[in-house]
Design a protein around this motif. Structure first.
Motif, short mmCIF file in Angstrom:
data_model
loop_
_atom_site.label_atom_id
_atom_site.label_comp_id
_atom_site.label_asym_id
_atom_site.label_seq_id
_atom_site.Cartn_x
_atom_site.Cartn_y
_atom_site.Cartn_z
N LYS A 41 38.14 40.82 43.87
CA LYS A 41 38.39 42.62 43.38
C LYS A 41 39.49 42.59 43.47
O LYS A 41 39.68 43.22 42.24
CB LYS A 41 37.58 43.16 45.13
N GLY A 92 30.36 48.57 39.70
CA GLY A 92 31.17 47.27 39.42
C GLY A 92 31.09 47.70 37.49
O GLY A 92 30.93 46.38 36.89
N ASP A 116 33.37 51.85 39.63
CA ASP A 116 34.21 50.93 39.19
C ASP A 116 36.43 50.57 39.84
O ASP A 116 36.38 51.66 40.47
CB ASP A 116 35.01 50.56 37.99
N ILE A 117 36.38 49.52 40.51
CA ILE A 117 38.00 49.18 40.97
C ILE A 117 39.30 49.96 40.32
O ILE A 117 40.14 50.01 40.70
CB ILE A 117 38.05 47.76 41.49
N ASP A 144 36.06 51.82 45.42
CA ASP A 144 35.31 50.00 45.20
C ASP A 144 34.43 50.19 46.25
O ASP A 144 33.84 50.44 47.28
CB ASP A 144 36.72 49.28 46.91
N ASN A 146 31.81 48.34 47.65
CA ASN A 146 32.30 47.41 48.84
C ASN A 146 32.67 48.32 50.35
O ASN A 146 32.31 47.98 51.27
CB ASN A 146 33.00 46.20 48.76
N THR A 168 27.14 39.73 40.31
CA THR A 168 28.29 39.60 40.94
C THR A 168 27.69 39.31 42.45
O THR A 168 28.85 39.66 43.50
CB THR A 168 28.75 40.93 40.62
N GLU A 285 38.22 32.76 44.54
CA GLU A 285 36.90 33.36 44.55
C GLU A 285 35.21 32.35 44.35
O GLU A 285 35.57 31.33 44.96
CB GLU A 285 36.75 33.77 42.47
#
Length: 337
Positions: A41, A92, A116-117, A144, A146, A168, A285
């Motif tokens: 992220k 995202g 979005d982050i 985030d 998540n 994603t 990743e």
């Protein structure tokens, strides 16, 4: 993305006025593990987001153009199935490019909510989209996805469509993906819909080329994570002493990206030293690949039932429309959900 091993105990240095405390904690925790990791992220600062936009335009990187082609071909069918007055929530959102294919055909959408982050990237993209679609309220959320974030949807769950493109979901392990989808369903509520892009299993050479392009854009994207640590966390990484590595792990059904140390070296992060041996890597990743039925099964385990699946002709990629009911009892308290 963790390997389950305990990290060495590191005294947390002061975050300082110009340091992101969460970013610092994640970096210190990840680099302190026996198998070093960094959360994917954190790729998406402003430069990382621009590099990812370039990746999406590469010849080798089939997911973006293939998913876009599927959306273009089937957008009308998707809109018909969704109906009028939906609130479109994009997780995202990045540059909010693919979502335009939906906004062009949805029947009087109530709102577009990009999440979005990357704050700067989010605000710029949301402003462009609001100017192009003045009749649709645009309400960006800097968060985030998540983690739980405040969300109020006009019309309730049955008028909510979450859009999660780009495969994603592959950045999660299957267990993490199941937990994430179950939590998202509980947050949105029964009757909510999810339109999600999922990359499919295919020829290994084609997979690996997509994550290690000839122009080196993906390498720059991966290495930018170290550059970001240098910029924001007083890091001392010698970028030229690390190399991008990407390969398909057939046993786990996933692409892995790493940063490999080319020589023995020590780097500091906020004054904390980390030693690297030659050949040692930082795991940055993963991207899991699925068959259509494998992903439908994962979705069912998390409480999402398949309405429809669209693929391209080869097939390389899939888009699934799911409806949330409730996860089976054995997954309702999954860790991290």
């Amino acid at each position: 993305m963790t390997d389950g091993t305990a990290s060495r105990r590191i005294a947390m240095p002061a975050s300082g006025p110009d340091r992101d405390a969460g970013f610092l904690k994640d970096v210190l925790d990840g680099l302190g593990r026996p198998v070093k990791t960094l959360p994917a992220k954190h790729f998406y600062d402003q430069r990382g987001s621009r590099l990812f936009d370039r990746i999406c335009e590469l010849e080798e990187y089939y997911p973006t153009r293939t998913e876009t082609a599927i959306l273009t071909r089937h957008a009308g069918d998707i809109a018909e199935r969704i109906g009028r007055g939906v609130t479109l929530l994009e997780l995202g959102s990045g540059s909010s490019v693919k979502v335009r294919l939906l906004l062009d055909v949805l029947d009087q959408p109530a709102a577009y909510v990009p999440v979005d982050i990357s704050g700067a990237h989010l605000e710029a993209s949301a402003a462009r989209l609001a100017a192009d679609y003045p009749e649709i309220p645009v309400s960006p959320i800097h968060a985030d996805y998540n983690q739980a974030f405040p969300l109020s949807v006009k019309g309730g769950p049955e008028r909510t469509l979450a859009f999660f493109p780009g495969s994603t979901i592959g950045n999660f392990s299957p267990e993490e993906a199941r937990a994430f989808l179950a939590r998202l369903g509980r947050q949105l509520g029964p009757g909510s819909r999810l339109l999600i892009g999922v990359d499919l299993k295919k020829d290994v050479a084609r997979l690996e080329a997509a994550y290690d392009d000839a122009a080196g854009v993906t390498a720059a994207f991966n290495l930018n994570l170290l550059e970001r640590i240098n910029r924001e966390l007083d890091g001392t990484f010698d970028i030229a002493a690390f190399a991008h590595r990407a390969f398909y792990n057939g046993d786990l059904g996933r692409i892995e990206m790493h940063l490999e140390s080319l020589r023995p070296q020590t780097a500091l992060v906020a004054g904390v030293p980390f030693r690297f041996q030659a050949g040692e890597t930082i795991h940055t990743e993963v991207s899991h690949k699925y068959t259509v039925e494998e992903f439908r099964s994962l979705g069912r385990d998390a409480g999402w039932l398949a309405d429809e699946t669209w693929t391209d002709g080869e097939p390389l990629f899939s888009i699934h429309l799911l409806t949330f009911q409730a996860p089976p009892s054995r997954f309702r308290r999954t860790s991290g959900a």
